[in-house]
Write a protein that holds these residues in place. Structure first.
Motif, PDB file in Angstrom:
ATOM      1  N   ASP A  35       0.852  -1.183   0.000  1.00 23.12           N
ATOM      2  CA  ASP A  35       0.000   0.000   0.000  1.00 23.12           C
ATOM      3  C   ASP A  35       0.888   1.234   0.000  1.00 23.12           C
ATOM      4  O   ASP A  35       2.120   1.114   0.030  1.00 23.12           O
ATOM      5  N   ARG A  69      -9.186  -7.684   3.306  1.00 17.04           N
ATOM      6  CA  ARG A  69      -8.162  -6.647   3.274  1.00 17.04           C
ATOM      7  C   ARG A  69      -8.572  -5.523   4.206  1.00 17.04           C
ATOM      8  O   ARG A  69      -9.695  -5.003   4.114  1.00 17.04           O
ATOM      9  N   ARG A  86      -7.508  -1.731   5.790  1.00 16.89           N
ATOM     10  CA  ARG A  86      -6.731  -0.535   5.421  1.00 16.89           C
ATOM     11  C   ARG A  86      -6.989   0.539   6.461  1.00 16.89           C
ATOM     12  O   ARG A  86      -8.133   0.988   6.654  1.00 16.89           O
ATOM     13  N   GLU A 145     -13.132   7.211  -0.934  1.00 15.63           N
ATOM     14  CA  GLU A 145     -13.214   5.916  -1.606  1.00 15.63           C
ATOM     15  C   GLU A 145     -14.507   5.191  -1.257  1.00 15.63           C
ATOM     16  O   GLU A 145     -15.109   4.519  -2.111  1.00 15.63           O
ATOM     17  N   PRO A 190     -13.440  -3.355  -5.368  1.00 16.74           N
ATOM     18  CA  PRO A 190     -13.644  -3.705  -3.955  1.00 16.74           C
ATOM     19  C   PRO A 190     -15.014  -3.267  -3.442  1.00 16.74           C
ATOM     20  O   PRO A 190     -15.659  -2.380  -4.004  1.00 16.74           O
ATOM     21  N   TYR A 241     -12.283  -4.616   3.683  1.00 19.48           N
ATOM     22  CA  TYR A 241     -12.826  -4.863   2.343  1.00 19.48           C
ATOM     23  C   TYR A 241     -12.942  -6.368   2.100  1.00 19.48           C
ATOM     24  O   TYR A 241     -12.132  -7.159   2.598  1.00 19.48           O
ATOM     25  N   LEU A 259     -10.472  -9.856  -2.698  1.00 23.60           N
ATOM     26  CA  LEU A 259     -10.383  -9.803  -4.146  1.00 23.60           C
ATOM     27  C   LEU A 259      -9.286 -10.765  -4.605  1.00 23.60           C
ATOM     28  O   LEU A 259      -8.242 -10.861  -3.954  1.00 23.60           O
ATOM     29  N   SER A 309      -1.986  -1.099  -7.869  1.00 22.37           N
ATOM     30  CA  SER A 309      -3.447  -1.024  -7.959  1.00 22.37           C
ATOM     31  C   SER A 309      -4.032  -2.159  -8.793  1.00 22.37           C
ATOM     32  O   SER A 309      -5.250  -2.391  -8.741  1.00 22.37           O
ATOM     33  N   THR A 363      -7.785  -1.667  -7.380  1.00 20.65           N
ATOM     34  CA  THR A 363      -7.999  -1.107  -6.049  1.00 20.65           C
ATOM     35  C   THR A 363      -7.568   0.360  -6.021  1.00 20.65           C
ATOM     36  O   THR A 363      -7.128   0.916  -7.019  1.00 20.65           O
ATOM     37  N   TRP A 386      -9.295   3.513  -5.051  1.00 23.04           N
ATOM     38  CA  TRP A 386     -10.173   4.469  -5.728  1.00 23.04           C
ATOM     39  C   TRP A 386     -10.361   5.747  -4.907  1.00 23.04           C
ATOM     40  O   TRP A 386     -11.437   6.331  -4.886  1.00 23.04           O
TER      41      TRP A 386
END
Length: 515
Positions: free
Chosen positions: A29, A48, A50, A64, A84, A100, A103, A202, A214, A216
Protein backbone atom coordinates in the motif's frame (compact mmCIF):
# COMPACT_ATOMS: atom_id res chain seq x y z
CA UNK A 1 -0.83 6.14 13.58
CA UNK A 2 0.80 2.94 12.33
CA UNK A 3 -0.70 -0.35 13.51
CA UNK A 4 0.98 -3.73 13.45
CA UNK A 5 -0.60 -6.74 11.77
CA UNK A 6 -2.05 -8.22 14.96
CA UNK A 7 -3.72 -4.93 15.87
CA UNK A 8 -5.20 -4.72 12.38
CA UNK A 9 -6.55 -8.26 12.72
CA UNK A 10 -8.23 -7.25 15.98
CA UNK A 11 -9.79 -4.25 14.26
CA UNK A 12 -11.11 -6.54 11.51
CA UNK A 13 -13.00 -8.66 14.04
CA UNK A 14 -14.56 -5.52 15.47
CA UNK A 15 -15.54 -4.21 12.02
CA UNK A 16 -16.98 -7.48 10.66
CA UNK A 17 -19.11 -9.42 13.16
CA UNK A 18 -18.42 -13.15 13.10
CA UNK A 19 -14.98 -12.85 11.48
CA UNK A 20 -12.53 -15.27 13.16
CA UNK A 21 -8.95 -14.53 12.05
CA UNK A 22 -6.60 -17.47 11.67
CA UNK A 23 -3.70 -15.57 10.10
CA UNK A 24 -2.58 -12.14 9.00
CA UNK A 25 0.00 -10.84 6.51
CA UNK A 26 1.19 -7.39 5.46
CA UNK A 27 -0.19 -5.97 2.20
CA UNK A 28 1.36 -3.53 -0.29
CA UNK A 29 0.00 0.00 0.00
CA UNK A 30 1.01 3.66 0.08
CA UNK A 31 3.33 3.23 3.06
CA UNK A 32 3.25 6.82 4.32
CA UNK A 33 -0.53 7.10 4.12
CA UNK A 34 -1.94 3.71 5.08
CA UNK A 35 -1.21 0.57 7.04
CA UNK A 36 -2.68 -2.46 5.29
CA UNK A 37 -2.91 -6.19 5.91
CA UNK A 38 -4.60 -9.34 4.60
CA UNK A 39 -6.57 -11.25 7.25
CA UNK A 40 -7.38 -14.96 6.77
CA UNK A 41 -10.43 -16.43 8.50
CA UNK A 42 -11.42 -19.96 9.50
CA UNK A 43 -13.49 -20.47 6.34
CA UNK A 44 -10.58 -19.73 4.01
CA UNK A 45 -11.68 -16.22 3.09
CA UNK A 46 -9.27 -13.31 2.89
CA UNK A 47 -10.14 -9.78 4.00
CA UNK A 48 -8.16 -6.65 3.27
CA UNK A 49 -7.94 -4.08 6.05
CA UNK A 50 -6.73 -0.53 5.42
CA UNK A 51 -6.04 1.97 8.19
CA UNK A 52 -5.11 5.67 7.66
CA UNK A 53 -2.02 7.11 9.36
CA UNK A 54 -3.11 10.75 9.32
CA UNK A 55 -6.17 12.91 8.75
CA UNK A 56 -5.61 13.49 5.03
CA UNK A 57 -5.38 9.73 4.42
CA UNK A 58 -8.56 9.27 6.45
CA UNK A 59 -10.38 11.73 4.18
CA UNK A 60 -9.19 9.80 1.14
CA UNK A 61 -10.63 6.57 2.57
CA UNK A 62 -13.96 8.28 3.20
CA UNK A 63 -13.90 9.44 -0.43
CA UNK A 64 -13.21 5.92 -1.61
CA UNK A 65 -16.22 4.70 0.38
CA UNK A 66 -18.45 7.11 -1.56
CA UNK A 67 -16.91 5.98 -4.85
CA UNK A 68 -17.42 2.28 -4.16
CA UNK A 69 -21.04 2.92 -3.19
CA UNK A 70 -21.50 4.56 -6.60
CA UNK A 71 -20.47 1.37 -8.40
CA UNK A 72 -23.90 -0.13 -8.78
CA UNK A 73 -24.46 -3.76 -9.65
CA UNK A 74 -25.08 -2.82 -13.29
CA UNK A 75 -21.82 -0.83 -13.53
CA UNK A 76 -19.81 -3.59 -11.86
CA UNK A 77 -21.24 -6.15 -14.29
CA UNK A 78 -20.00 -4.15 -17.30
CA UNK A 79 -16.44 -3.76 -16.07
CA UNK A 80 -13.81 -6.33 -17.17
CA UNK A 81 -12.38 -6.37 -13.62
CA UNK A 82 -13.66 -6.50 -10.06
CA UNK A 83 -13.99 -3.50 -7.77
CA UNK A 84 -13.64 -3.71 -3.96
CA UNK A 85 -16.61 -3.45 -1.63
CA UNK A 86 -16.53 -2.37 2.01
CA UNK A 87 -17.52 -5.09 4.45
CA UNK A 88 -17.26 -2.99 7.61
CA UNK A 89 -15.49 -0.19 9.43
CA UNK A 90 -14.28 0.57 12.93
CA UNK A 91 -13.51 3.99 14.38
CA UNK A 92 -10.34 4.76 16.29
CA UNK A 93 -10.41 8.35 17.48
CA UNK A 94 -11.34 10.67 14.62
CA UNK A 95 -10.39 8.21 11.87
CA UNK A 96 -12.03 5.04 10.59
CA UNK A 97 -10.34 1.80 9.53
CA UNK A 98 -12.05 -0.09 6.69
CA UNK A 99 -12.29 -3.79 5.97
CA UNK A 100 -12.83 -4.86 2.34
CA UNK A 101 -14.11 -8.12 0.93
CA UNK A 102 -11.46 -10.36 -0.54
CA UNK A 103 -10.38 -9.80 -4.15
CA UNK A 104 -8.47 -12.37 -6.18
CA UNK A 105 -5.09 -11.79 -7.77
CA UNK A 106 -1.85 -10.20 -6.63
CA UNK A 107 0.09 -7.09 -7.64
CA UNK A 108 3.26 -7.31 -9.75
CA UNK A 109 6.28 -5.02 -9.96
CA UNK A 110 7.15 -3.02 -13.06
CA UNK A 111 9.90 -5.43 -14.06
CA UNK A 112 7.54 -8.40 -13.73
CA UNK A 113 4.93 -6.65 -15.84
CA UNK A 114 7.34 -5.92 -18.68
CA UNK A 115 8.41 -9.58 -18.74
CA UNK A 116 4.92 -10.97 -18.20
CA UNK A 117 2.74 -12.90 -20.64
CA UNK A 118 1.95 -11.27 -23.98
CA UNK A 119 -1.79 -11.18 -23.27
CA UNK A 120 -1.23 -9.18 -20.09
CA UNK A 121 -0.25 -6.06 -22.05
CA UNK A 122 -3.57 -6.04 -23.87
CA UNK A 123 -5.50 -6.60 -20.64
CA UNK A 124 -3.75 -3.74 -18.85
CA UNK A 125 -4.72 -1.48 -21.75
CA UNK A 126 -8.28 -2.80 -21.70
CA UNK A 127 -8.49 -2.10 -17.95
CA UNK A 128 -7.37 1.53 -18.31
CA UNK A 129 -9.74 2.04 -21.27
CA UNK A 130 -12.66 0.65 -19.26
CA UNK A 131 -11.98 3.12 -16.43
CA UNK A 132 -11.86 6.05 -18.86
CA UNK A 133 -15.11 4.92 -20.50
CA UNK A 134 -17.00 4.87 -17.20
CA UNK A 135 -20.11 7.00 -16.97
CA UNK A 136 -19.63 10.48 -15.51
CA UNK A 137 -22.40 9.66 -13.05
CA UNK A 138 -19.97 7.57 -10.99
CA UNK A 139 -18.03 10.76 -10.25
CA UNK A 140 -21.02 13.07 -9.99
CA UNK A 141 -22.94 10.88 -7.52
CA UNK A 142 -19.91 10.85 -5.21
CA UNK A 143 -19.64 14.66 -5.49
CA UNK A 144 -16.06 14.40 -6.75
CA UNK A 145 -14.05 16.93 -8.81
CA UNK A 146 -14.86 17.62 -12.45
CA UNK A 147 -12.34 19.54 -14.56
CA UNK A 148 -12.39 20.89 -18.08
CA UNK A 149 -9.10 20.73 -19.99
CA UNK A 150 -8.36 24.43 -19.49
CA UNK A 151 -9.25 24.42 -15.81
CA UNK A 152 -7.06 21.40 -15.28
CA UNK A 153 -4.14 23.20 -16.96
CA UNK A 154 -4.71 26.21 -14.71
CA UNK A 155 -4.72 23.92 -11.67
CA UNK A 156 -1.33 22.59 -12.71
CA UNK A 157 -0.04 26.16 -13.02
CA UNK A 158 -1.33 26.91 -9.51
CA UNK A 159 0.55 23.90 -8.18
CA UNK A 160 3.68 25.01 -10.02
CA UNK A 161 3.46 28.44 -8.36
CA UNK A 162 3.12 26.77 -4.98
CA UNK A 163 6.11 24.51 -5.65
CA UNK A 164 8.23 27.47 -6.78
CA UNK A 165 7.69 29.23 -3.43
CA UNK A 166 9.78 26.55 -1.71
CA UNK A 167 12.85 27.98 -3.45
CA UNK A 168 14.41 24.52 -3.59
CA UNK A 169 13.37 23.22 -7.01
CA UNK A 170 16.06 23.50 -9.72
CA UNK A 171 15.26 26.38 -12.05
CA UNK A 172 15.80 24.14 -15.07
CA UNK A 173 12.83 22.00 -14.01
CA UNK A 174 10.63 24.99 -13.23
CA UNK A 175 11.27 26.50 -16.65
CA UNK A 176 10.72 23.13 -18.35
CA UNK A 177 7.41 22.53 -16.57
CA UNK A 178 6.15 26.08 -17.04
CA UNK A 179 6.99 25.92 -20.75
CA UNK A 180 4.86 22.79 -21.10
CA UNK A 181 2.00 24.02 -18.94
CA UNK A 182 1.69 27.23 -20.95
CA UNK A 183 1.50 25.32 -24.24
CA UNK A 184 -2.27 25.26 -24.66
CA UNK A 185 -2.10 22.93 -27.65
CA UNK A 186 -0.54 20.28 -25.40
CA UNK A 187 -3.65 20.40 -23.19
CA UNK A 188 -6.22 19.91 -25.94
CA UNK A 189 -7.81 16.74 -24.56
CA UNK A 190 -11.29 15.42 -23.84
CA UNK A 191 -11.81 15.06 -20.04
CA UNK A 192 -12.64 11.53 -18.92
CA UNK A 193 -13.28 9.61 -15.73
CA UNK A 194 -9.79 9.14 -14.29
CA UNK A 195 -8.65 6.76 -11.56
CA UNK A 196 -6.15 9.36 -10.33
CA UNK A 197 -3.88 7.00 -8.35
CA UNK A 198 -3.30 4.19 -10.82
CA UNK A 199 -0.01 2.30 -10.58
CA UNK A 200 1.29 -1.25 -10.57
CA UNK A 201 0.13 -1.92 -6.98
CA UNK A 202 -3.45 -1.02 -7.96
CA UNK A 203 -3.66 -3.88 -10.47
CA UNK A 204 -4.37 -7.36 -9.10
CA UNK A 205 -3.32 -9.94 -11.68
CA UNK A 206 -3.88 -13.64 -12.29
CA UNK A 207 -2.09 -15.13 -15.28
CA UNK A 208 -2.74 -12.85 -18.26
CA UNK A 209 -5.69 -11.05 -16.70
CA UNK A 210 -6.17 -7.97 -14.54
CA UNK A 211 -8.84 -9.37 -12.25
CA UNK A 212 -9.30 -6.40 -9.91
CA UNK A 213 -8.42 -2.71 -9.49
CA UNK A 214 -8.00 -1.11 -6.05
CA UNK A 215 -7.18 2.36 -4.64
CA UNK A 216 -10.17 4.47 -5.73
CA UNK A 217 -9.44 7.39 -3.39
CA UNK A 218 -8.68 9.99 -6.09
CA UNK A 219 -11.37 9.38 -8.74
CA UNK A 220 -12.29 12.49 -10.75
CA UNK A 221 -13.08 13.74 -14.24
CA UNK A 222 -9.93 15.20 -15.74
CA UNK A 223 -6.84 14.34 -17.77
CA UNK A 224 -6.63 10.65 -18.81
CA UNK A 225 -2.85 11.05 -19.07
CA UNK A 226 -2.62 10.91 -15.26
CA UNK A 227 -3.39 7.19 -15.39
CA UNK A 228 -0.38 6.65 -17.69
CA UNK A 229 2.18 8.47 -15.54
CA UNK A 230 3.31 5.26 -13.85
CA UNK A 231 4.17 3.78 -17.26
CA UNK A 232 6.77 6.49 -17.91
CA UNK A 233 8.91 4.88 -15.20
CA UNK A 234 8.98 1.57 -17.09
CA UNK A 235 12.47 0.82 -18.36
CA UNK A 236 11.15 -0.83 -21.53
CA UNK A 237 9.81 1.74 -24.03
CA UNK A 238 8.41 -1.04 -26.22
CA UNK A 239 6.13 -2.17 -23.37
CA UNK A 240 4.87 1.38 -22.90
CA UNK A 241 4.18 1.80 -26.61
CA UNK A 242 2.32 -1.51 -26.82
CA UNK A 243 0.07 -0.59 -23.90
CA UNK A 244 -0.75 2.76 -25.52
CA UNK A 245 -1.49 1.15 -28.88
CA UNK A 246 -3.79 -1.45 -27.32
CA UNK A 247 -5.46 1.27 -25.23
CA UNK A 248 -6.30 3.19 -28.41
CA UNK A 249 -8.04 0.11 -29.79
CA UNK A 250 -10.11 -0.48 -26.65
CA UNK A 251 -11.20 3.12 -26.06
CA UNK A 252 -14.58 4.20 -27.35
CA UNK A 253 -12.97 7.51 -28.38
CA UNK A 254 -9.60 8.13 -30.01
CA UNK A 255 -7.08 9.38 -27.43
CA UNK A 256 -5.34 12.69 -28.09
CA UNK A 257 -1.80 12.50 -29.57
CA UNK A 258 -0.18 14.35 -26.64
CA UNK A 259 -1.33 11.93 -23.96
CA UNK A 260 2.09 10.40 -23.21
CA UNK A 261 3.77 13.82 -23.19
CA UNK A 262 1.44 14.99 -20.41
CA UNK A 263 1.94 11.65 -18.65
CA UNK A 264 5.70 12.27 -18.57
CA UNK A 265 5.08 15.78 -17.23
CA UNK A 266 2.81 14.37 -14.51
CA UNK A 267 5.47 11.85 -13.50
CA UNK A 268 8.18 14.51 -13.26
CA UNK A 269 5.97 17.02 -11.49
CA UNK A 270 5.06 14.41 -8.85
CA UNK A 271 8.53 15.02 -7.39
CA UNK A 272 7.68 18.69 -6.81
CA UNK A 273 4.35 17.70 -5.29
CA UNK A 274 6.20 15.32 -2.99
CA UNK A 275 8.46 18.18 -1.85
CA UNK A 276 5.50 20.49 -1.21
CA UNK A 277 3.78 17.80 0.80
CA UNK A 278 6.88 17.16 2.88
CA UNK A 279 7.17 20.88 3.61
CA UNK A 280 3.49 21.13 4.57
CA UNK A 281 3.72 18.20 7.00
CA UNK A 282 7.20 19.09 8.34
CA UNK A 283 8.45 15.69 7.24
CA UNK A 284 12.17 16.17 6.68
CA UNK A 285 12.58 12.63 5.35
CA UNK A 286 10.12 13.35 2.55
CA UNK A 287 11.81 16.68 1.83
CA UNK A 288 15.28 15.15 1.60
CA UNK A 289 14.04 12.33 -0.63
CA UNK A 290 12.25 14.76 -2.96
CA UNK A 291 15.25 17.10 -3.19
CA UNK A 292 17.58 14.24 -4.04
CA UNK A 293 15.31 13.02 -6.82
CA UNK A 294 14.70 16.55 -8.14
CA UNK A 295 18.41 17.32 -8.38
CA UNK A 296 19.07 13.98 -10.01
CA UNK A 297 16.32 14.58 -12.57
CA UNK A 298 17.57 18.11 -13.29
CA UNK A 299 21.13 16.89 -13.84
CA UNK A 300 19.90 14.14 -16.14
CA UNK A 301 17.76 16.48 -18.24
CA UNK A 302 20.54 19.06 -18.42
CA UNK A 303 22.95 16.41 -19.72
CA UNK A 304 20.74 14.29 -21.97
CA UNK A 305 17.60 16.31 -22.70
CA UNK A 306 14.99 14.20 -20.92
CA UNK A 307 11.77 12.76 -22.27
CA UNK A 308 9.77 14.94 -24.67
CA UNK A 309 7.05 16.96 -22.97
CA UNK A 310 6.27 20.26 -24.69
CA UNK A 311 5.42 20.27 -28.40
CA UNK A 312 8.04 22.97 -29.02
CA UNK A 313 11.35 22.38 -27.21
CA UNK A 314 12.98 25.11 -25.20
CA UNK A 315 16.01 26.80 -26.72
CA UNK A 316 18.34 25.75 -23.93
CA UNK A 317 17.30 22.09 -24.00
CA UNK A 318 19.98 19.64 -25.08
CA UNK A 319 18.83 17.65 -28.05
CA UNK A 320 19.62 14.00 -27.31
CA UNK A 321 17.63 10.74 -27.45
CA UNK A 322 15.72 10.09 -24.22
CA UNK A 323 16.84 6.45 -24.31
CA UNK A 324 20.40 7.51 -23.43
CA UNK A 325 19.54 9.32 -20.22
CA UNK A 326 20.55 7.97 -16.84
CA UNK A 327 17.15 8.29 -15.18
CA UNK A 328 13.48 8.44 -15.96
CA UNK A 329 10.69 10.38 -14.21
CA UNK A 330 9.06 8.74 -11.22
CA UNK A 331 5.30 8.62 -10.93
CA UNK A 332 5.30 7.35 -7.34
CA UNK A 333 7.96 7.99 -4.72
CA UNK A 334 7.17 6.07 -1.57
CA UNK A 335 3.50 6.99 -1.54
CA UNK A 336 0.83 8.92 -3.40
CA UNK A 337 1.92 12.54 -3.85
CA UNK A 338 -0.63 15.32 -4.03
CA UNK A 339 -1.05 18.98 -3.12
CA UNK A 340 -4.12 20.90 -2.14
CA UNK A 341 -6.02 22.56 -4.95
CA UNK A 342 -6.43 26.34 -5.10
CA UNK A 343 -10.07 27.29 -5.16
CA UNK A 344 -13.21 25.19 -5.30
CA UNK A 345 -13.97 22.26 -7.54
CA UNK A 346 -15.31 22.96 -10.96
CA UNK A 347 -18.81 21.54 -10.98
CA UNK A 348 -19.47 22.44 -14.59
CA UNK A 349 -17.75 23.77 -17.63
CA UNK A 350 -18.92 27.34 -16.91
CA UNK A 351 -16.23 29.91 -16.59
CA UNK A 352 -13.57 27.84 -18.31
CA UNK A 353 -12.64 30.76 -20.50
CA UNK A 354 -11.71 32.73 -17.36
CA UNK A 355 -8.56 31.20 -15.87
CA UNK A 356 -8.12 30.79 -12.14
CA UNK A 357 -4.78 32.61 -12.24
CA UNK A 358 -3.29 35.20 -14.59
CA UNK A 359 -0.76 33.61 -16.89
CA UNK A 360 1.10 34.97 -19.88
CA UNK A 361 -1.69 33.93 -22.24
CA UNK A 362 -4.36 35.76 -20.26
CA UNK A 363 -2.19 38.76 -19.44
CA UNK A 364 -1.63 39.45 -23.13
CA UNK A 365 -5.23 40.61 -23.38
CA UNK A 366 -4.73 43.36 -20.81
CA UNK A 367 -1.12 44.33 -21.56
CA UNK A 368 -2.16 46.98 -24.10
CA UNK A 369 -4.38 48.65 -21.46
CA UNK A 370 -1.65 49.05 -18.83
CA UNK A 371 1.52 51.19 -18.84
CA UNK A 372 4.53 49.16 -19.87
CA UNK A 373 6.50 50.18 -16.79
CA UNK A 374 3.93 48.41 -14.59
CA UNK A 375 4.61 45.03 -16.22
CA UNK A 376 7.03 42.85 -14.16
CA UNK A 377 9.86 41.28 -16.12
CA UNK A 378 9.28 37.66 -15.06
CA UNK A 379 9.50 35.67 -18.28
CA UNK A 380 10.01 36.00 -22.00
CA UNK A 381 6.39 36.73 -22.79
CA UNK A 382 6.25 39.33 -20.02
CA UNK A 383 9.49 40.87 -21.29
CA UNK A 384 8.04 41.08 -24.78
CA UNK A 385 5.04 42.90 -23.39
CA UNK A 386 7.26 45.25 -21.35
CA UNK A 387 9.03 46.45 -24.49
CA UNK A 388 5.73 47.63 -25.98
CA UNK A 389 5.51 51.38 -25.36
CA UNK A 390 2.49 53.62 -25.77
CA UNK A 391 2.29 56.35 -28.36
CA UNK A 392 1.27 59.81 -27.24
CA UNK A 393 -1.02 62.38 -28.72
CA UNK A 394 -0.26 66.05 -29.28
CA UNK A 395 -0.83 66.87 -25.60
CA UNK A 396 1.55 64.17 -24.44
CA UNK A 397 -1.24 61.86 -23.25
CA UNK A 398 -0.91 58.13 -24.01
CA UNK A 399 -3.17 56.87 -26.75
CA UNK A 400 -2.91 53.13 -25.96
CA UNK A 401 -1.43 52.45 -29.39
CA UNK A 402 2.00 50.98 -30.05
CA UNK A 403 4.01 53.63 -31.95
CA UNK A 404 5.42 52.84 -35.34
CA UNK A 405 8.98 54.01 -35.78
CA UNK A 406 9.22 55.93 -39.08
CA UNK A 407 11.68 54.66 -41.65
CA UNK A 408 14.00 56.82 -43.80
CA UNK A 409 13.27 60.04 -41.85
CA UNK A 410 16.07 62.17 -40.41
CA UNK A 411 15.52 64.80 -37.74
CA UNK A 412 17.28 68.11 -38.06
CA UNK A 413 19.95 68.34 -35.32
CA UNK A 414 18.74 71.86 -34.51
CA UNK A 415 15.18 70.69 -33.86
CA UNK A 416 14.11 70.49 -30.25
CA UNK A 417 12.58 67.16 -29.17
CA UNK A 418 8.80 67.43 -28.92
CA UNK A 419 7.93 64.02 -27.44
CA UNK A 420 6.13 63.07 -30.69
CA UNK A 421 7.15 60.98 -33.62
CA UNK A 422 7.58 62.96 -36.86
CA UNK A 423 5.35 61.77 -39.64
CA UNK A 424 6.70 61.12 -43.11
CA UNK A 425 4.76 63.16 -45.71
CA UNK A 426 2.97 61.03 -48.20
CA UNK A 427 4.53 62.89 -51.14
CA UNK A 428 8.07 62.47 -49.84
CA UNK A 429 9.76 59.38 -51.21
CA UNK A 430 12.77 57.98 -49.36
CA UNK A 431 15.90 58.11 -51.44
CA UNK A 432 17.70 55.32 -49.64
CA UNK A 433 20.84 57.50 -49.39
CA UNK A 434 22.51 57.99 -46.03
CA UNK A 435 23.06 61.72 -45.33
CA UNK A 436 26.51 62.91 -44.38
CA UNK A 437 26.98 63.89 -40.76
CA UNK A 438 29.77 66.22 -39.70
CA UNK A 439 32.06 65.48 -36.76
CA UNK A 440 30.41 68.28 -34.75
CA UNK A 441 26.94 66.84 -35.42
CA UNK A 442 28.10 63.35 -34.49
CA UNK A 443 29.54 64.65 -31.20
CA UNK A 444 26.34 66.51 -30.45
CA UNK A 445 24.25 63.46 -31.22
CA UNK A 446 26.29 61.36 -28.78
CA UNK A 447 25.45 63.71 -25.88
CA UNK A 448 22.44 62.61 -23.77
CA UNK A 449 19.39 64.64 -24.66
CA UNK A 450 16.71 65.82 -22.27
CA UNK A 451 13.36 64.78 -23.65
CA UNK A 452 9.79 65.29 -22.64
CA UNK A 453 6.77 63.16 -23.27
CA UNK A 454 6.66 59.35 -23.48
CA UNK A 455 9.17 58.35 -26.13
CA UNK A 456 9.75 54.61 -26.55
CA UNK A 457 12.96 53.67 -24.80
CA UNK A 458 14.74 50.65 -26.23
CA UNK A 459 16.37 48.56 -23.50
CA UNK A 460 20.07 47.89 -23.72
CA UNK A 461 21.38 44.32 -23.96
CA UNK A 462 21.90 43.87 -20.23
CA UNK A 463 18.43 45.17 -19.37
CA UNK A 464 16.84 42.91 -21.94
CA UNK A 465 18.79 39.93 -20.62
CA UNK A 466 17.63 40.63 -17.06
CA UNK A 467 14.05 40.95 -18.25
CA UNK A 468 14.19 37.44 -19.64
CA UNK A 469 15.07 35.91 -16.29
CA UNK A 470 12.39 34.16 -14.20
CA UNK A 471 12.13 36.23 -11.05
CA UNK A 472 10.57 33.53 -8.90
CA UNK A 473 13.05 30.85 -9.96
CA UNK A 474 15.89 30.21 -7.51
CA UNK A 475 19.44 30.20 -8.74
CA UNK A 476 20.46 26.85 -10.14
CA UNK A 477 22.40 24.91 -7.56
CA UNK A 478 25.64 23.11 -8.17
CA UNK A 479 23.89 19.75 -7.79
CA UNK A 480 21.29 20.63 -10.40
CA UNK A 481 23.85 21.89 -12.94
CA UNK A 482 26.34 19.07 -12.89
CA UNK A 483 28.23 18.39 -16.05
CA UNK A 484 28.14 15.13 -17.95
CA UNK A 485 31.43 14.18 -16.27
CA UNK A 486 30.08 14.67 -12.74
CA UNK A 487 26.87 12.85 -13.70
CA UNK A 488 28.96 9.86 -14.75
CA UNK A 489 30.84 9.95 -11.45
CA UNK A 490 27.50 10.02 -9.59
CA UNK A 491 26.35 6.98 -11.57
CA UNK A 492 29.52 5.12 -10.54
CA UNK A 493 28.91 6.04 -6.90
CA UNK A 494 25.34 4.74 -7.24
CA UNK A 495 26.60 1.41 -8.56
CA UNK A 496 28.93 1.15 -5.56
CA UNK A 497 25.99 1.90 -3.26
CA UNK A 498 23.97 -0.84 -4.92
CA UNK A 499 26.78 -3.29 -4.35
CA UNK A 500 26.97 -2.48 -0.64
CA UNK A 501 23.32 -2.09 0.27
CA UNK A 502 19.99 -0.48 -0.59
CA UNK A 503 20.25 2.37 -3.09
CA UNK A 504 17.92 4.91 -4.64
CA UNK A 505 17.55 2.64 -7.66
CA UNK A 506 16.37 -0.29 -5.54
CA UNK A 507 13.76 1.91 -3.84
CA UNK A 508 12.74 3.72 -7.03
CA UNK A 509 13.20 1.37 -10.02
CA UNK A 510 11.92 4.01 -12.45
CA UNK A 511 15.21 5.87 -12.10
CA UNK A 512 17.37 2.90 -13.11
CA UNK A 513 19.33 3.42 -16.35
CA UNK A 514 18.03 1.48 -19.37
CA UNK A 515 19.70 -1.90 -19.91
Amino acid sequence: MRWNSMELAAMATAAVPGLSPTGVAAAADDARDFTAAIVHDAEGNRWRIRSPQHQEAAMRLETELQVLRGFSTAIRAELPFRVPSVAGAVRRGEMRTFVYNHLPGASMGLTELTHGPAGLIDDIARTIAAIHDLSDSVVDHADLPRYSAERYRQRRLNELDQAATTGQIPSLLLRRWEHAMEDQQLWDFEPTVTHGDLHEDSLLIEGERVVAVTGWTDLHIGDPADDFAWLTAVGAPAFRDQVLQAYSQHRSETPDPCLMRRAALTAEFALAQWLVRGKATDNQEMVDEALGLLNQLASDIETYGGQPIALTPMEEEVKAPAETQDSRPVARIGAHATVADHGGWAESGEGDAEPAVITDSSADQSAAQQPAQDQPAQDESTQDRSTQRQAVDADGEPTGQVPQVPQGRWIDPDDEPTGQFPAVPAEEEPTGAIPRVSEEEAAAASEPATTSGSLPIQPDQQTEQRAKQKNFFPAQSANSARSAESAAEAAEETEETEAGGESIYSRHPGLRPPQ
